[in-house]
Enzyme design. Structure first.
Site, PDB file in Angstrom:
ATOM      1  N   GLU A  75       0.833  -1.203   0.000  1.00 28.37           N
ATOM      2  CA  GLU A  75       0.000   0.000   0.000  1.00 28.37           C
ATOM      3  C   GLU A  75       0.871   1.258   0.000  1.00 28.37           C
ATOM      4  O   GLU A  75       0.808   2.082   0.923  1.00 28.37           O
ATOM      5  CB  GLU A  75      -0.944   0.002   1.198  1.00 28.37           C
ATOM      6  CG  GLU A  75      -2.033  -1.040   1.085  1.00 28.37           C
ATOM      7  CD  GLU A  75      -3.131  -0.895   2.128  1.00 28.37           C
ATOM      8  OE1 GLU A  75      -2.895  -0.257   3.165  1.00 28.37           O
ATOM      9  OE2 GLU A  75      -4.231  -1.423   1.889  1.00 28.37           O
ATOM     10  N   GLU A 101      -6.455  -7.411  -0.835  1.00 26.07           N
ATOM     11  CA  GLU A 101      -6.944  -7.411   0.551  1.00 26.07           C
ATOM     12  C   GLU A 101      -8.368  -6.915   0.581  1.00 26.07           C
ATOM     13  O   GLU A 101      -8.717  -5.953  -0.104  1.00 26.07           O
ATOM     14  CB  GLU A 101      -6.157  -6.417   1.413  1.00 26.07           C
ATOM     15  CG  GLU A 101      -4.738  -6.748   1.710  1.00 26.07           C
ATOM     16  CD  GLU A 101      -4.116  -5.649   2.587  1.00 26.07           C
ATOM     17  OE1 GLU A 101      -4.846  -4.957   3.316  1.00 26.07           O
ATOM     18  OE2 GLU A 101      -2.896  -5.481   2.508  1.00 26.07           O
TER      19      GLU A 101
HETATM   20  C1  GLA Z   1      -4.138  -2.366   4.990  1.00 31.76           C
HETATM   21  C2  GLA Z   1      -2.788  -3.020   5.118  1.00 31.76           C
HETATM   22  C3  GLA Z   1      -2.827  -4.293   5.894  1.00 31.76           C
HETATM   23  C4  GLA Z   1      -3.726  -4.141   7.101  1.00 31.76           C
HETATM   24  C5  GLA Z   1      -5.090  -3.736   6.631  1.00 31.76           C
HETATM   25  C6  GLA Z   1      -6.087  -3.648   7.755  1.00 31.76           C
HETATM   26  O1  GLA Z   1      -4.837  -2.784   3.910  1.00 31.76           O
HETATM   27  O2  GLA Z   1      -2.190  -3.262   3.875  1.00 31.76           O
HETATM   28  O3  GLA Z   1      -1.515  -4.569   6.307  1.00 31.76           O
HETATM   29  O4  GLA Z   1      -3.201  -3.164   7.935  1.00 31.76           O
HETATM   30  O5  GLA Z   1      -4.994  -2.475   6.055  1.00 31.76           O
HETATM   31  O6  GLA Z   1      -7.357  -3.262   7.295  1.00 31.76           O
END
Ligand code: GLA
Ligand code: GLA
Length: 681
Positions: free
Chosen positions: A162, A319
């Protein structure tokens, strides 16, 4: 050699080459004692997991000190996963620098606009422009690539994590230096920069590049073009980091596809993903739902935009959550059916992989109350049963894997420059929310059952019968020309308030608003009329509106007034207009109608453009339709947006997976359910 397409790349051991959906999660075995690893792999197999995203936050474990490396544990888990038939999307592990690095080199830590250091203690505490951080991150990237090149579990590379989640805006001296370099490339001369930034205002004229700074805390409103350029620069700086890691990986493992997880969701707006999409071998996205009345529509909007950033090709949902997150003010558990529906709505918009954060719910750390595939309660839980059931569903849907998004009749334009510029300070209102206006149009389209594509500006528009441009605030001359040509050639454009106002330098187009689109729309506005909080105005047809009004004059005989204000300051004046332009038309909506008002107004535009819903009448508004196709196969994804059963009479095709319908009766979509109809054309 270029990497294979996504659907081929993500196959685990033992696949026979036919398409399938990848299924899995972030997996953090280094946060658990060794003895649970075998159980993890066994339960993954039970759940139908095919891939995991590994080592995302493992830097300190892999490189415990500057000079020592510990790959033993990672070798072991890579082998275990491979033996279990589970593929690995392996992280470069650079997302969170370890304490030894920040202690030795505090100059990699980001600095806020107030000049405060962002200290370690959480994650992602690094400056995108720090040469010292870059050197260490690339050393780790190379070590990972060299270590796992040729490992049979390695299906893809996952760069950092991210990018920009916590560190997109850094105001440090490194950032200042890199910003100057970026500006020299953009403007070549100081004269051009001074012109673009309008520095004649408030005595800001620069006589040396070294005088230029990021927009740090200032006495009053910082220069808007400086702010806009800093947003552009900050997105580009992270993209440069992405490129740097990618280039190392490509040099060592040229045939392993590379991705990084985007955050096309909610108000995450720092990264211009339209610019990033071409940098990766396949697009990945993370998505978390924002609670509220448009929560599911927002998911669809994000998935749709992600699919179009990927050019309609399949992408990877890296995710989302099985249930609650831990970082909202109140973290709601998902209701029955939502885990599957959310996942399959992403699939409907082109996802070929469905992954969660994370595999096993943490017992310690900041995310211990974040849901996972395997909850604190263990495998004897409704949640794990739902996870396993979704694994089955994805297996049944396998024939649709690898199919592309089928283009819709309507496009909703999405423009990062307009998002950034329309929400700058010192504007007619501070209440305008760019993405909300776009989402409201999207909800209205869902409510009337018409498919739409959310597309970044720059996407060819000619295939679309109708293009909606919500708050298309930044309109350079070339874009104005393109939209004019689109309408003249038979397209139907609908633009809203605060569109066409400025050029790429955030300079107002003069002569009356909306300058860049004034002739095309056949209207002229002398002054904006934003509304105070809570105030509403009425329009013809019982519509009510908020946020914004314009004092519109129709300036062309070809401009019709579709609705007038019936109350407020502009009573009797045009509120919604449409001008015939060549073979097509250009309409203007001068106020914020919200989802309800737009649902009422939209049929006027759709009828004019000859666009009809593809859904049976009873299903419109209750069911979302998205289509994926490949060669002669069409897969109609039908998503129940409601908590009630919805009949789908008249739709034909083979139900995939079989189940929700009585074989002989009409197809009925259960509450919150998703079904797929396969048609052969
Ligand atoms: C982000 C991060 C993950 C985790 C999620 C929790 O997407 O990439 O590592 O922290 O948030 O929602
Ligand atoms: C003050 C300042 C002006 C201008 C106005 C705007 O009066 O002196 O330069 O900024 O505010 O309201």
């Amino acid at each position: 050699m270029r990497p294979a397409p996504l659907s081929q790349s993500l196959r685990g051991r033992g696949d026979n080459g036919s398409p399938r959906f990848a299924y899995g999660a972030d997996y953090n075995p280094d946060q658990w004692p060794r003895q649970v690893w075998e159980e993890d792999v066994a339960l993954m197999r039970q759940a139908g997991v095919t891939i995991v995203n590994l080592a995302v936050f493992s830097w300190a474990r892999i490189q415990p000190t500057a000079g020592t490396w510990d790959f033993g544990w990672l070798d072991e888990i890579m082998d275990l996963l491979h033996d279990g038939g589970i593929a690995v999307d392996l992280a470069t592990a650079t997302a969170s620098p370890p304490p030894w690095l920040t202690t030795a080199h505090p100059e990699i830590l980001p600095v806020t606009d107030h000049g405060e250091t962002v200290w370690p203690g959480a994650r992602q505490h690094w400056r995108p422009t720090s040469p010292v951080f870059r050197e260490h991150a690339l050393r780790l990237t190379r070590a990972m690539a060299e270590r796992y090149a040729g490992h049979p579990a390695l299906a893809a590379w996952h760069i950092s994590n991210e990018l920009g989640c916590h560190n997109v805006y850094d105001y440090s001296d490194d950032a200042a230096r890199a910003f100057r370099t970026w500006l020299r490339r953009r403007y070549t001369t100081l004269d051009q920069l001074n012109h673009a930034w309008g520095t004649a205002f408030w005595s800001q004229g620069y006589s040396d590049w070294e005088q230029i700074l990021p927009p740090r805390l200032a006495a009053s409103h910082p220069n808007p073009t400086q702010q806009l350029d800093f947003k552009r620069f900050s997105s580009d700086a992270l993209r440069d980091h992405l490129r740097a890691e990618r280039d190392v990986l490509r040099a060592v493992t040229p045939d392993v596809p590379i991705t990084t997880n985007f955050m096309v969701m909610g108000e995450t707006k720092g990264m211009n993903y339209a610019d990033w999409a071409a940098e990766v071998d396949f697009v990945s996205n993370d998505h978390y739902r924002t609670p509220g009345p448009q929560s599911l529509d927002e998911l669809s909007f994000s998935a749709n935009l992600t699919g179009n950033l990927a050019g309609g090709r399949p992408w990877y949902l890296m995710e989302h959550s099985t249930s609650a997150v831990n970082w909202q003010p109140v973290n709601l558990a998902k209701r029955a059916g939502e885990l599957a529906r959310d996942s399959l709505l992403h699939v409907a918009h082109g996802a070929d992989a469905v992954c969660f954060f994370q595999w096993r719910q943490s017992a310690a750390g900041a995310e211990k109350y974040h849901s996972a595939m395997l909850p604190h309660a263990g495998p004897d839980s409704d949640l794990f049963r739902s996870v396993t059931c979704l694994g089955d569903t994805l297996r049944h849907l396998a024939p649709a894997a690898g199919a592309s998004r089928e283009a819709a009749p309507v496009a909703v334009l999405f423009d990062w420059d307009s998002w950034w510029a329309s929400e700058l300070d010192s504007h007619p209102t501070s209440r305008l929310r760019y993405r909300q206006e776009a989402l409201d149009w999207y909800t209205a389209l869902l409510n009337v059952g018409v498919r739409a594509d959310v597309v970044p500006t720059g996407t060819p528009l000619d295939g679309y019968r109708m293009v909606i441009a919500p708050v298309l605030h930044v309109v350079p001359a070339t874009l104005a020309k393109e939209l004019t040509r689109y309408a003249e050639n038979g397209g139907h454009l609908v633009a809203t308030y605060f569109s066409g106002i400025v050029d790429e330098n955030d300079h107002v187009w003069l002569g009356g608003y909306p300058g860049a689109l004034r002739d095309l729309l056949g209207i002229r506005i002398e002054e904006f009329g934003p509304l105070p909080d809570g105030e509403r105005v009425t329009l013809d047809g019982g519509l009510t509106a908020s946020l914004w009004t314009d004092r519109v004059t129709a300036t062309d005989p070809a401009t019709e007034v579709l609705a007038r204000y019936t109350g407020g300051e502009h009573a009797g004046r045009p509120a919604v207009t449409r001008r015939t332009s060549g073979q097509g038309s250009a309409a203007y909506v001068s106020t914020r109608l919200g989802p309800t008002g737009l649902t009422a107004l939209l049929p006027t535009f759709l009828d004019h453009a000859g666009i009809r819903s593809e859904l049976p009448e009873q299903a419109r508004g209750h069911v979302e339709l998205a289509v994926r196709s490949r060669d002669g196969d069409r897969y109609l994804f039908l998503v129940n947006r409601t908590d009630e059963p919805v009949p789908l009479p008249g739709l034909t095709g083979d139900v995939l997976p079989p189940g929700p319908a009585d074989e002989d009766g009409p197809l009925v979509l259960a509450p919150r359910a998703v079904t797929v109809l396969h048609q052969r054309t």
